[in-house]
Structures are given as structure tokens and as C-alpha cells.
Scaffold this motif. Structure first.
Motif, PDB file in Angstrom:
ATOM      1  N   ALA A 118       0.838  -1.200   0.000  1.00 18.24           N
ATOM      2  CA  ALA A 118       0.000   0.000   0.000  1.00 18.24           C
ATOM      3  C   ALA A 118       0.868   1.242   0.000  1.00 18.24           C
ATOM      4  O   ALA A 118       1.888   1.301   0.685  1.00 18.24           O
ATOM      5  N   SER A 119       0.447   2.227  -0.742  1.00 21.41           N
ATOM      6  CA  SER A 119       1.056   3.550  -0.668  1.00 21.41           C
ATOM      7  C   SER A 119       0.616   4.194   0.641  1.00 21.41           C
ATOM      8  O   SER A 119      -0.539   4.049   1.056  1.00 21.41           O
ATOM      9  N   GLY A 253       5.756   3.811   1.089  1.00 22.99           N
ATOM     10  CA  GLY A 253       4.725   2.803   1.225  1.00 22.99           C
ATOM     11  C   GLY A 253       5.183   1.614   2.032  1.00 22.99           C
ATOM     12  O   GLY A 253       6.303   1.563   2.536  1.00 22.99           O
ATOM     13  N   ASN A 269      -3.500  -4.426   3.042  1.00 19.88           N
ATOM     14  CA  ASN A 269      -3.875  -3.221   2.297  1.00 19.88           C
ATOM     15  C   ASN A 269      -5.114  -2.580   2.909  1.00 19.88           C
ATOM     16  O   ASN A 269      -5.168  -1.347   3.104  1.00 19.88           O
ATOM     17  N   ASN A 273      -5.190   1.145   4.761  1.00 20.09           N
ATOM     18  CA  ASN A 273      -6.119   2.189   4.316  1.00 20.09           C
ATOM     19  C   ASN A 273      -7.038   2.629   5.448  1.00 20.09           C
ATOM     20  O   ASN A 273      -7.348   3.817   5.583  1.00 20.09           O
ATOM     21  N   GLY A 294      -2.588   6.161   0.431  1.00 22.06           N
ATOM     22  CA  GLY A 294      -3.434   4.986   0.494  1.00 22.06           C
ATOM     23  C   GLY A 294      -3.856   4.551  -0.899  1.00 22.06           C
ATOM     24  O   GLY A 294      -3.346   5.027  -1.908  1.00 22.06           O
ATOM     25  N   LYS A 296      -5.268   1.208  -3.675  1.00 20.44           N
ATOM     26  CA  LYS A 296      -5.091  -0.197  -4.017  1.00 20.44           C
ATOM     27  C   LYS A 296      -3.626  -0.534  -4.267  1.00 20.44           C
ATOM     28  O   LYS A 296      -2.867   0.295  -4.766  1.00 20.44           O
ATOM     29  N   ALA A 297      -3.270  -1.770  -3.950  1.00 24.81           N
ATOM     30  CA  ALA A 297      -1.897  -2.227  -4.178  1.00 24.81           C
ATOM     31  C   ALA A 297      -1.546  -2.195  -5.659  1.00 24.81           C
ATOM     32  O   ALA A 297      -0.409  -1.857  -6.035  1.00 24.81           O
ATOM     33  N   PHE A 300      -0.546   1.258  -6.676  1.00 29.49           N
ATOM     34  CA  PHE A 300       0.780   1.548  -6.132  1.00 29.49           C
ATOM     35  C   PHE A 300       1.856   0.903  -7.005  1.00 29.49           C
ATOM     36  O   PHE A 300       2.861   1.523  -7.343  1.00 29.49           O
TER      37      PHE A 300
END
Length: 323
Positions: A118-119, A253, A269, A273, A294, A296-297, A300
């Protein structure tokens, strides 16, 4: 014994023995977050705050382990080589994945060995003038660089660092000649900035730099960010100044070893979030000019791939080589 009875007994034995072989539900033990930078910095503070949230949400201890060095590659290498069971994660900027590998300096394969989870945030990059320059803003700095080729010195945290990529993008776009001064970290770089050892430095926004600017010892010339910072509303972004390709930020991340089970990655993830949506954590990030992200993977991962491809073009165009 009839075949039917044998099958029934076999089924009962399989059912009875299943719990002994079943995997324990995740998480069932402490989670370790490897931070790829020294203790006490902004990334370390954010990782610990995020770890506290995850510990509460997952009802399991989360410990932070700082493994700094080589621009984040040492910490990320530890993640790459860890067991892919969801109990070792990494917190880092994406630089070890999108810069060092193009110089042959990475001990791991960023695509094969690392899974983006995740970011978490992006950290703006400040371009800061020191007492060695008379330039009051970025346009004046560039004018001086064109009049006196090579005399303007730009300090970054190292060869092929994000700051170096920004510098090369600016020189390619402006045809100005600026001397790159690479350091091996931020501490000495800031000390030398305060003593005027160079004209400008690129550095992530953070309390130490902001304090020196408030004291009048340094002054902001420009910022790499999608928009101007609320704390520095008078300072333009590089995109506003005509350098959109150099208008970069440090994206941070959470990462996991490749081959970590998909359900674990999806749960992580979702929990990250959830943590980033909490007002107190967002306020903590924003207090140091970091912006929560945040998402979705997969998104990212696409960001990482795009920046890696862009950096490769700059590294080749500028003929940047490992030292």
C-alpha cells in the motif's frame, strides 16, 4: 473390511488430523516492520505511528526494526529475503526500487522479490537556498546558473537519488550547467548547507529544515509537489516554474516479500487504508508536510513501474553511473 467402510474411516482420520496441519489464522504472532532509514527521522516516526494503528486493528504486537543504509536498499533487501508469511513488512520510499536497480547497485530484484502492499504518503521535496547564493527565488538561481556555468552547486543525498534525478531533469530542460554535490545522507548535508558549502540543496520537507528556514538560515526556492504547501504558500512548485518532469516527490509505502499469500496482502492493504483514514494519523503526517495517500496495491505497483521507467530514461540520458 468393505470398501465403503474403509473410505469412511479414511475420511474420519483425515478430518481428525486436519487441525494439526492447518495454518494458524493470520496474524497469530508479532509483525515486524523494517524501516529502511535511521531512527528519529520522519519516515521512522510515521512507520511507528502506522505500526501502532495496525497493532490495535489486528490485535497483535507490531515492532519496528530500523535497517538504514545504501539509500534504503539494505532495509528493503532484508524484506526481500524474509519469509513470505506476512510477518515481515518494509516501510520505505520507492527509491530503492526505482533508482538503485538501474545502476546495478541493488542486492535484490525489485519486481521478482518485493510485493507492494500500500502507498502511505508522499513527502514533498524542497529546493532550498543557502547563504552561498544571492538568489531570492528559483528563477534567479537558474539565471545565475546560465550566466556562470558550473558555479552553482546543488547538493543531494547521493548519486542517482531523487534529488539528483530532479537536477538532471532541470538541466536537460534548461540547458543550464549546475554542479552536482552528492552526499551519503541528510545529516552532514544539512550541516554543510548551514555553513554555505553550496548554493542549493534538495531535501524532503521536515521539522529540521523548516526550523532553519524559520530562523532565516535557509530559504525555500521551489518545491516538488502536486500543489503548493500550506506551510509555504508563497513557494511555487517546479511544475509552475516550467519544469513538470522535475516536479517529483518521495513516495513512501509498505512492502512485503514476494510470494506472500494474496489474502494476507489484501488484508494488510485494507488495514493500512483504514489506519490512514483516521484523523489523528492524517494530522500527524500533515504536521510535517507529508500527504497521506493509500489506495489499491495494484495502483501503487503501477506508480512504481512508471517512475522506474522514467528514471531509467534520465539515468541513460545523463549517463549516470554507479561509483
Amino acid at each position: 473390511m468393505s470398501r465403503r467402510l474403509a473410505l469412511c474411516i479414511s475420511g474420519l482420520l483425515a478430518t481428525a488430523s486436519w487441525p494439526a496441519f492447518a495454518q494458524a489464522p493470520w496474524p497469530s504472532k508479532p509483525i515486524r516492520i523494517v524501516v529502511a532509514y535511521p531512527a528519529g527521522g520522519v519516515s521512522d516516526v510515521v512507520a511507528r505511528a502506522l505500526g501502532d494503528k495496525l497493532a490495535a486493528q489486528l490485535n497483535t504486537p507490531v515492532v519496528v526494526d530500523n535497517k538504514a543504509g545504501a539509500g534504503g536498499s539494505i532495509g528493503m533487501d532484508a524484506v526481500a529475503k524474509a519469509a513470505p508469511d506476512g510477518y515481515t513488512l518494509g516501510f520505505s520510499a520507492i527509491s530503492p526500487l526505482v533508482l538503485n536497480p538501474h545502476l546495478g547497485k541493488s542486492p535484490f530484484d525489485p519486481v521478482r522479490d518485493i510485493a507492494p502492499v500500500a502507498s502511505v504518503m508522499y513527502s514533498p521535496v524542497l529546493l532550498v537556498g543557502t547563504s552561498a547564493t544571492q538568489a531570492k527565488d528559483f528563477r534567479q538561481l537558474m539565471a545565475a546558473a546560465k550566466v556562470r556555468p558550473g558555479e552553482v552547486r546543488w547538493a543531494t543525498s547521493g548519486l542517482a537519488s531523487l534529488g539528483h534525478i530532479m537536477l538532471e531533469q532541470i538541466m536537460l530542460a534548461s540547458q543550464a550547467q549546475i554542479t552536482h554535490v552528492p552526499y551519503k545522507g541528510g545529516g552532514q548535508q544539512l550541516n554543510d548547507a548551514l555553513s554555505g558549502q553550496f548554493e542549493v540543496l534538495s531535501t524532503n520537507a521536515g521539522p529540521a529544515v523548516m526550523q532553519q528556514m524559520k530562523a532565516g538560515k535557509l530559504h525555500a526556492l521551489a518545491v516538488g509537489a502536486p500543489r503548493r504547501l500550506e506551510t509555504l504558500p508563497e513557494v511555487p512548485t517546479l511544475a509552475e516554474l516550467g519544469f513538470p518532469a522535475a516536479n517529483l516527490t518521495s513516495l513512501f509505502g509498505v512492502f512485503a516479500p514476494a510470494q506472500t499469500p494474496a489474502p494476507v496482502l489484501e488484508r494488510l492493504n485494507a488495514e493500512i487504508n483504514k489506519a490512514l483514514a483516521q484523523p489523528d494519523l492524517r494530522a500527524r503526517l500533515e504536521a510535517s508536510d507529508n500527504v497521506p495517500t493509500g489506495g489499491k496495491a495494484a495502483d501503487f505497483a503501477r506508480q512504481i513501474a512508471a517512475e522506474s521507467a522514467s528514471n531509467l530514461k534520465v539515468i541513460r540520458a545523463a549517463n549516470i553511473r554507479a561509483q
